[in-house]
Design an enzyme around this catalytic site. Sequence first.
Site, PDB file in Angstrom:
ATOM      1  N   ASP A   1      -8.767  -1.255   6.043  1.00  0.00           N
ATOM      2  CA  ASP A   1      -8.630  -2.473   6.843  1.00  0.00           C
ATOM      3  C   ASP A   1      -7.296  -2.468   7.576  1.00  0.00           C
ATOM      4  O   ASP A   1      -7.002  -3.393   8.321  1.00  0.00           O
ATOM      5  CB  ASP A   1      -8.728  -3.713   5.955  1.00  0.00           C
ATOM      6  CG  ASP A   1     -10.165  -4.062   5.597  1.00  0.00           C
ATOM      7  OD1 ASP A   1     -10.980  -4.191   6.516  1.00  0.00           O
ATOM      8  OD2 ASP A   1     -10.459  -4.192   4.397  1.00  0.00           O
TER       9      ASP A   1
ATOM     10  N   LYS B   1       0.818  -1.219   0.000  1.00  0.00           N
ATOM     11  CA  LYS B   1       0.000   0.000   0.000  1.00  0.00           C
ATOM     12  C   LYS B   1       0.850   1.267   0.000  1.00  0.00           C
ATOM     13  O   LYS B   1       0.367   2.345  -0.358  1.00  0.00           O
ATOM     14  CB  LYS B   1      -0.924   0.007   1.217  1.00  0.00           C
ATOM     15  CG  LYS B   1      -1.954  -1.109   1.250  1.00  0.00           C
ATOM     16  CD  LYS B   1      -3.079  -0.885   0.254  1.00  0.00           C
ATOM     17  CE  LYS B   1      -4.195  -1.890   0.466  1.00  0.00           C
ATOM     18  NZ  LYS B   1      -5.341  -1.659  -0.425  1.00  0.00           N
TER      19      LYS B   1
END
Length: 406
Positions: free
Chosen positions: A121, A76
């Site tokens: 998340d 990410k």
Amino acid sequence: MLIANPKCTRRAYPDDLRAIMSVTQATESRTLLSSWSRFERAVTPLWQLPDLARDLGVGQVLLKDEAVRSALGSFKVLGAPVALVRLILRRFPDMVLEPRALLAGNFAESLAEFTVISATDGNHGRALAAAAQSVGCRCVIVLHAHVNTEREQAIAAYGARIIRIDGNYDDSVHEAARLAATNGWTVVSDTSYEGYTEIPRDVMQGYAIIAAEALEALAPQQAGCPFSHVFLQGGVGGLAAGIASYLWERYDAARPTMIVVEPTQADCLYQSALTGKATRASGSVDSVMAGLACGETSPLAWQFLEGCIDHFMTVEDAEAVAAMRVLAKGSERDLPLVAGESAVAGLAGLRQLMGTPQAAELGLDRQSRVLLISTEGATAPALYAELVGEPASAVLARQEQWLQVQ
């Protein structure tokens, strides 16, 4: 479960998709991030796992290890910073900003009141918080009920304000959008929805860097693709779209066979393939593979996936845990690796297929060259230790011993 994608075709990369994401834009994103101080490695390793390949019955298993690019521990870190920098450059055209100086915090005073927000998340929120801290703007992260406290603390460590809600990931996405509209903040999300595509596109474009590096490691001058098969994690589809679009444009009809893998209870992409449009998951969504526990397909990601992903499949949580342990154990010729719950979906899918008639359907055999993406390390260390049966530090110690004797 495995299904063939009825809309998948072997054709050149379409111009309408190239206008959204392209190899050229991926190269620009890579240049944009090249100076960021949070990177510990400019390029992550591509490991060959010959014993695993032999045991599975394929010619080669190659694993791109995104756990070690930065202290954030996940892929990410390639998406949120790209999107944040591009957003600020668009939002403040009169400030004459330069990406390198922006990521160095040189404009922090001017951006101190600018606020970004996202649902997560865990890993996307952590990457966005780190990027916002570097830039000097404010960051708000919305967490749903299933995000554990380890991941919350990891995000907060980068100065983000945390807002907790009940419900699941999709509920947190809606709440982030509501808070942004109410407070004048800007959503920086890795999933798209109606009227919101520009920022998710930038996030996905950052992920294409993984494909570029993998190709450079094996065949910088080779005309054909060095991989025959690529297994990609599901989630909302952003990672898969970023990597698949890059490979599709590079090799057109000669692209590798691509398979997307997701949790059985968070099968939004699998269901999208069944219905022929971006849709919702059929299950509870909650999965040990937290980064893939997504209930709604990103419509923007689906524009790319529907035409080039050959198969979609689902795996059980237990299969993911078994794959984590396989990588952690290592072998005489395979480096022991720390791979988190969401990192191993591709390996779990490959292990599920081999030895079944479906493997032949996909052309998986002793000549196959399979690329896997390990998308995260032990981003929740206590959970990792619980699932694998030993802490990540023990695996890393074994890894160091392995490297010393090679």
